[in-house]
Design a protein around this motif. Structure first.
Motif, PDB file in Angstrom:
ATOM      1  N   ALA A 108      46.537  44.465  33.630  1.00 14.55           N
ATOM      2  CA  ALA A 108      47.277  45.593  34.961  1.00 14.55           C
ATOM      3  C   ALA A 108      47.370  46.983  33.868  1.00 14.55           C
ATOM      4  O   ALA A 108      47.277  48.283  34.065  1.00 14.55           O
ATOM      5  N   ARG A 109      48.629  46.981  32.876  1.00 14.33           N
ATOM      6  CA  ARG A 109      48.959  47.690  32.036  1.00 14.33           C
ATOM      7  C   ARG A 109      47.702  47.885  31.042  1.00 14.33           C
ATOM      8  O   ARG A 109      47.841  49.378  30.336  1.00 14.33           O
ATOM      9  N   GLY A 110      46.915  47.087  30.920  1.00 19.05           N
ATOM     10  CA  GLY A 110      45.768  47.691  29.639  1.00 19.05           C
ATOM     11  C   GLY A 110      44.259  47.186  29.784  1.00 19.05           C
ATOM     12  O   GLY A 110      43.962  46.592  29.134  1.00 19.05           O
ATOM     13  N   PRO A 111      43.933  48.160  30.625  1.00 21.70           N
ATOM     14  CA  PRO A 111      42.672  47.929  31.013  1.00 21.70           C
ATOM     15  C   PRO A 111      41.711  47.774  30.095  1.00 21.70           C
ATOM     16  O   PRO A 111      41.910  48.609  29.282  1.00 21.70           O
ATOM     17  N   GLY A 112      40.924  46.822  30.616  1.00 16.77           N
ATOM     18  CA  GLY A 112      39.991  47.038  29.148  1.00 16.77           C
ATOM     19  C   GLY A 112      40.135  45.689  27.956  1.00 16.77           C
ATOM     20  O   GLY A 112      39.596  45.825  27.220  1.00 16.77           O
ATOM     21  N   THR A 113      41.079  45.414  28.668  1.00 15.84           N
ATOM     22  CA  THR A 113      41.663  43.796  26.785  1.00 15.84           C
ATOM     23  C   THR A 113      40.846  42.945  27.594  1.00 15.84           C
ATOM     24  O   THR A 113      40.778  42.201  28.796  1.00 15.84           O
ATOM     25  N   LEU A 114      40.939  42.168  26.603  1.00 12.57           N
ATOM     26  CA  LEU A 114      39.892  41.427  26.747  1.00 12.57           C
ATOM     27  C   LEU A 114      40.858  39.604  26.069  1.00 12.57           C
ATOM     28  O   LEU A 114      41.196  39.774  25.168  1.00 12.57           O
ATOM     29  N   ARG A 161      50.534  34.895  34.776  1.00 12.59           N
ATOM     30  CA  ARG A 161      51.640  35.473  35.382  1.00 12.59           C
ATOM     31  C   ARG A 161      51.711  36.921  34.363  1.00 12.59           C
ATOM     32  O   ARG A 161      51.361  38.313  34.206  1.00 12.59           O
ATOM     33  N   ALA A 162      51.736  36.228  33.159  1.00 16.80           N
ATOM     34  CA  ALA A 162      52.353  37.471  31.663  1.00 16.80           C
ATOM     35  C   ALA A 162      50.515  38.288  32.019  1.00 16.80           C
ATOM     36  O   ALA A 162      50.824  39.286  31.243  1.00 16.80           O
ATOM     37  N   THR A 163      49.654  37.411  31.952  1.00 20.26           N
ATOM     38  CA  THR A 163      48.440  37.645  31.727  1.00 20.26           C
ATOM     39  C   THR A 163      47.897  38.970  32.753  1.00 20.26           C
ATOM     40  O   THR A 163      46.893  40.121  32.316  1.00 20.26           O
ATOM     41  N   VAL A 164      47.808  38.210  34.163  1.00 18.45           N
ATOM     42  CA  VAL A 164      48.005  39.624  35.402  1.00 18.45           C
ATOM     43  C   VAL A 164      48.450  41.117  34.708  1.00 18.45           C
ATOM     44  O   VAL A 164      48.306  42.112  34.671  1.00 18.45           O
ATOM     45  N   TYR A 169      57.743  32.329  23.107  1.00 18.33           N
ATOM     46  CA  TYR A 169      56.430  31.504  24.122  1.00 18.33           C
ATOM     47  C   TYR A 169      55.134  32.551  24.585  1.00 18.33           C
ATOM     48  O   TYR A 169      55.545  33.646  24.306  1.00 18.33           O
ATOM     49  N   VAL A 170      54.502  32.680  24.504  1.00 12.04           N
ATOM     50  CA  VAL A 170      53.559  33.044  25.169  1.00 12.04           C
ATOM     51  C   VAL A 170      52.773  33.670  25.649  1.00 12.04           C
ATOM     52  O   VAL A 170      53.514  34.796  25.625  1.00 12.04           O
ATOM     53  N   ALA A 171      54.101  33.373  26.859  1.00 10.93           N
ATOM     54  CA  ALA A 171      54.055  34.818  27.645  1.00 10.93           C
ATOM     55  C   ALA A 171      55.003  35.602  27.234  1.00 10.93           C
ATOM     56  O   ALA A 171      54.279  36.862  28.303  1.00 10.93           O
ATOM     57  N   MET A 190      43.824  27.080  37.179  1.00 10.39           N
ATOM     58  CA  MET A 190      44.862  28.605  37.790  1.00 10.39           C
ATOM     59  C   MET A 190      43.678  29.560  36.980  1.00 10.39           C
ATOM     60  O   MET A 190      44.999  30.735  37.258  1.00 10.39           O
ATOM     61  N   PHE A 191      43.334  29.982  36.386  1.00  8.09           N
ATOM     62  CA  PHE A 191      42.573  30.594  36.402  1.00  8.09           C
ATOM     63  C   PHE A 191      41.605  31.125  36.919  1.00  8.09           C
ATOM     64  O   PHE A 191      40.732  32.287  36.044  1.00  8.09           O
ATOM     65  N   GLN A 192      40.968  30.345  37.302  1.00 11.02           N
ATOM     66  CA  GLN A 192      40.002  30.489  38.313  1.00 11.02           C
ATOM     67  C   GLN A 192      40.620  32.288  38.819  1.00 11.02           C
ATOM     68  O   GLN A 192      40.691  32.292  39.680  1.00 11.02           O
ATOM     69  N   GLY A 193      38.610  33.166  38.661  1.00  8.90           N
ATOM     70  CA  GLY A 193      38.271  34.300  39.292  1.00  8.90           C
ATOM     71  C   GLY A 193      39.235  35.119  38.313  1.00  8.90           C
ATOM     72  O   GLY A 193      39.306  36.662  39.299  1.00  8.90           O
ATOM     73  N   MET A 194      39.785  34.933  37.634  1.00  6.70           N
ATOM     74  CA  MET A 194      40.401  35.962  36.978  1.00  6.70           C
ATOM     75  C   MET A 194      39.616  36.790  35.632  1.00  6.70           C
ATOM     76  O   MET A 194      38.717  36.250  35.448  1.00  6.70           O
ATOM     77  N   ALA A 195      39.900  37.909  35.235  1.00 14.40           N
ATOM     78  CA  ALA A 195      38.917  38.547  34.330  1.00 14.40           C
ATOM     79  C   ALA A 195      39.588  38.014  33.012  1.00 14.40           C
ATOM     80  O   ALA A 195      40.044  38.894  32.400  1.00 14.40           O
ATOM     81  N   VAL A 196      38.784  36.752  32.547  1.00 17.40           N
ATOM     82  CA  VAL A 196      39.291  36.064  31.353  1.00 17.40           C
ATOM     83  C   VAL A 196      37.933  35.224  30.962  1.00 17.40           C
ATOM     84  O   VAL A 196      37.528  35.801  31.496  1.00 17.40           O
TER      85      VAL A 196
END
Length: 627
Positions: free
Chosen positions: A536-542, A529-532, A488-490, A576-582
């Motif tokens: 958080a633990r890996g700043p700068g992840t694209l 949730r997994a993306t968040v 699973y992707v998460a 669902m992903f609106q406003g996230m750093a993606v």
């Protein structure tokens, strides 16, 4: 003789009669003419014999009957014509104001909840916050319901693209069109008898293109819920531009698709092999509890980390722990009646281009450079301006806003961009296309796995590049794959450390189209949730998300892979992903705007533009960073 004046009603019957005569709606036009002609008759024109005292009572009754009949017909025509066809009349006789009800943009009413689905599972239900989000998301993608009537509707009363028309509105003040303006076309849907539809819900898409310039841009369609629609087109290039409006599905076909999605969630089924030594059994597997549960025992293969449900019928002679693989099973059919099947005929009412009632092309002039911003649009100004994700020009995709596009046409430019990066790809075969494209520049490492299933890996030790692809977990229509390879992707995202050298790309949609939307919402919630946690633990992840795209459809594939299913899920994904750093790669617009035929696997030119867009985010131009 008294006639309706153009000043007394913004859309008088005379205006509307003229417009419908022009568009060939003979039934409505003839009725309106009869009404107007009767209204024009003066009482004093009646024969003198009618006022004879011997027959006065008799003729008074006759006159009252006729008067009531005329009033009913007049009221019916005014309501029908003013509410249904003001848009069409306005094409030829612009009113002095916008008092017609049809000019007001309408939105579908929120759907009733809970949605009656049959995708049950053993796990706990949604939390109050999750249930609230579910309702909000379902409201956001609510689709207009057809009016009450026979189900299925008679074919001759359903939307017919051959009779339906669209017309480009003139620019305000009849000025020339320029880059930056917005073009608007009005669409009037009609049935197979040539009668104007009185309700919305048709699935229409619009596109503006110029083959000579290799240009194309997706339009936006606004449903006015009365049988008429507005198609909005931005004008991003100078030169010729042709508008196209396509009916993907009629409103009646959408109603069938909605019923299939909510009532037949297991219409695609899967298989798993259970084996111990020489003893083996194959059973059917489903993401939703089957109707015969608990009469037949099941193996519960729900993921322990995410809680994603998955069930297989228990083998008769083997235990549930001996599951070996997962594979596509097949399709349940027929799923609709012969009459409903007539709503999904290629070339008749499935992805058919509408005719224009006038010119369908315009010439766009360059934007003025005198410093004065020119606000030009069609004569109507009520609709907001539509901004696309981007557009094609000279066959290259140009994003509107955000990171500018860059071209990566050589192997050296690609490897230089990806030097020192770890690229993790997850999802379906539309994501595997990106891996296959880049593996032409990054040597693929043979893991002795099927190219169609994976996992796949490519390594460039010289430039310190590692690229991996893995398919997402079930449901996935795939060749037999070992259970140990189903991830699973998460869960995969939770296994990444993240950081500036980590790139995550995922595309999860194509294998969820046949299931109720709640199944997709649950999967995206776990991935979100997994993306968040990863960010958080890996700043700068694209993190880059690829949206759904248009696919080829016929009568059979529409039941499980319709573009309407994809559109609904695409709306959920964006919300669902609106406003996230993606970063969102808008494959929906990129396939709609392109001239190629729709295919679940877009052609190489589209894939190159998608990957170029991703690479532009991986290594943006230094001048762009400074700005």
């Amino acid at each position: 003789m008294t006639l309706y004046s153009s000043t007394s009603l913004a859309c008088s019957p005379f205006h509307i009669v003229a417009s419908f005569l022009s568009l060939g709606d003979s039934n409505t036009a003839s009725t309106s003419m009869v009404t107007v002609e009767y209204d024009a008759v003066s009482y004093h024109a009646l024969p003198k014999g009618l006022i004879n005292s011997r027959h006065r009572f008799k003729y008074v009754l006759v006159f009252l009957f006729l008067a009531v009949s005329v009033f009913i017909f007049l009221l019916r025509d005014i309501v029908t014509l003013e509410g249904l066809s003001c848009h069409t009349a306005w094409l030829f006789f612009p009113p002095r104001n916008s008092s017609c009800a049809a000019y007001t943009q309408k939105t579908p009413q929120p759907s009733q909840h809970p949605v009656p689905t049959f995708c049950r599972h053993r796990g706990p239900g949604p939390t109050p916050d999750e249930a609230l989000e579910d309702r909000r998301l379902l409201d956001a993608i609510a689709w207009p319901q057809p009016p009450a009537g026979p189900v299925p509707a008679p074919l001759n009363q359903t939307s017919d693209p051959a009779h339906s028309l669209f017309a480009i509105l003139p620019s305000r003040g009849l000025r020339a069109w320029r880059v930056g303006d917005q073009l608007e076309a009005l669409v009037q849907m009609k049935d197979f008898q040539g009668r104007s539809k009185r309700h919305g819900g048709d699935f229409l898409v619009a596109r503006l293109h110029s083959p000579a310039l290799g240009a194309g841009v997706a339009g936006r369609v606004v449903d006015h819920l009365d049988g008429s629609y507005s198609a909005l087109f931005p004008l991003p290039w100078a030169g010729p531009a042709t508008a196209t409006v396509t009916m993907v599905h009629s409103s009646e076909a959408v109603a069938v698709l909605r019923r299939l999605r909510e009532r037949w969630p297991n219409r695609i089924f899967f298989h798993s092999l259970y084996r111990v030594g020489n003893l083996s059994e194959t059973t059917a597997c489903l993401p939703c509890l089957p109707p015969d549960y608990p009469q037949r025992p099941l193996c519960n293969h729900t993921d322990p980390h995410t809680g994603e449900p998955w069930y297989c019928y228990k083998p008769e002679r083997l235990g549930c722990d001996f599951r070996v693989n997962h594979a596509m099973g097949g399709y349940q059919k027929p799923l609709y009646s012969k009459q409903e099947a007539l709503l999904f005929r290629s070339g008749v009412n499935l992805k058919v281009v509408l005719h224009a009632s006038g010119p369908d092309s315009i010439d766009v002039l360059p934007q003025k450079i005198d410093g004065q911003k020119l606000e030009n649009s069609s004569t109507r100004a009520e609709l907001v301006k539509y901004t696309p994700a981007g557009y094609y020009y000279q066959s290259y995709w140009k994003p509107v806003g955000g990171t500018p596009a860059r071209r990566f046409d050589t192997s050296s430019s690609i490897t230089q961009c990806l030097t020192g990066k770890v690229i993790n790809m997850y999802g379906d075969s539309t994501m595997r296309q990106w891996f296959e494209y880049l593996s032409a520049f990054i040597p693929e490492f043979n893991l002795h796995r099927s190219k169609m299933v994976g996992p796949l890996m490519a390594v460039d030790s010289k430039h310190n590049i590692l690229m991996k692809y893995r398919c997402h977990g079930p449901p996935i229509r795939i060749r037999p794959v070992a259970v140990s390879e189903l991830r699973y992707v998460a869960n995969e995202l939770d296994g990444l450390a993240g950081g500036p050298d980590t790139v995550v790309l995922f595309s999860v949609w194509a294998h969820f189209t046949s299931f109720p939307v709640e199944v997709y919402i649950r999967r995206m919630r776990h991935i979100r949730r997994a993306t968040v946690r990863l960010l958080a633990r890996g700043p700068g992840t694209l993190v880059v998300i690829r949206s759904a795209n248009f696919v080829a459809m016929d009568q059979t594939t529409s039941t499980h892979s319709s573009d309407w299913f994809s559109l609904q899920m695409d709306g959920v994904l964006r919300a669902m992903f609106q406003g996230m750093a993606v970063v969102l790669v808008d494959a929906w617009e990129m396939t709609l705007a392109h001239h190629s035929a729709h295919n679940i696997h877009p052609p190489p030119p589209v894939i190159k533009n998608m990957v170029d867009l991703v690479l532009a985010h991986v290594c943006p131009d230094e001048t762009d960073k400074k700005s």
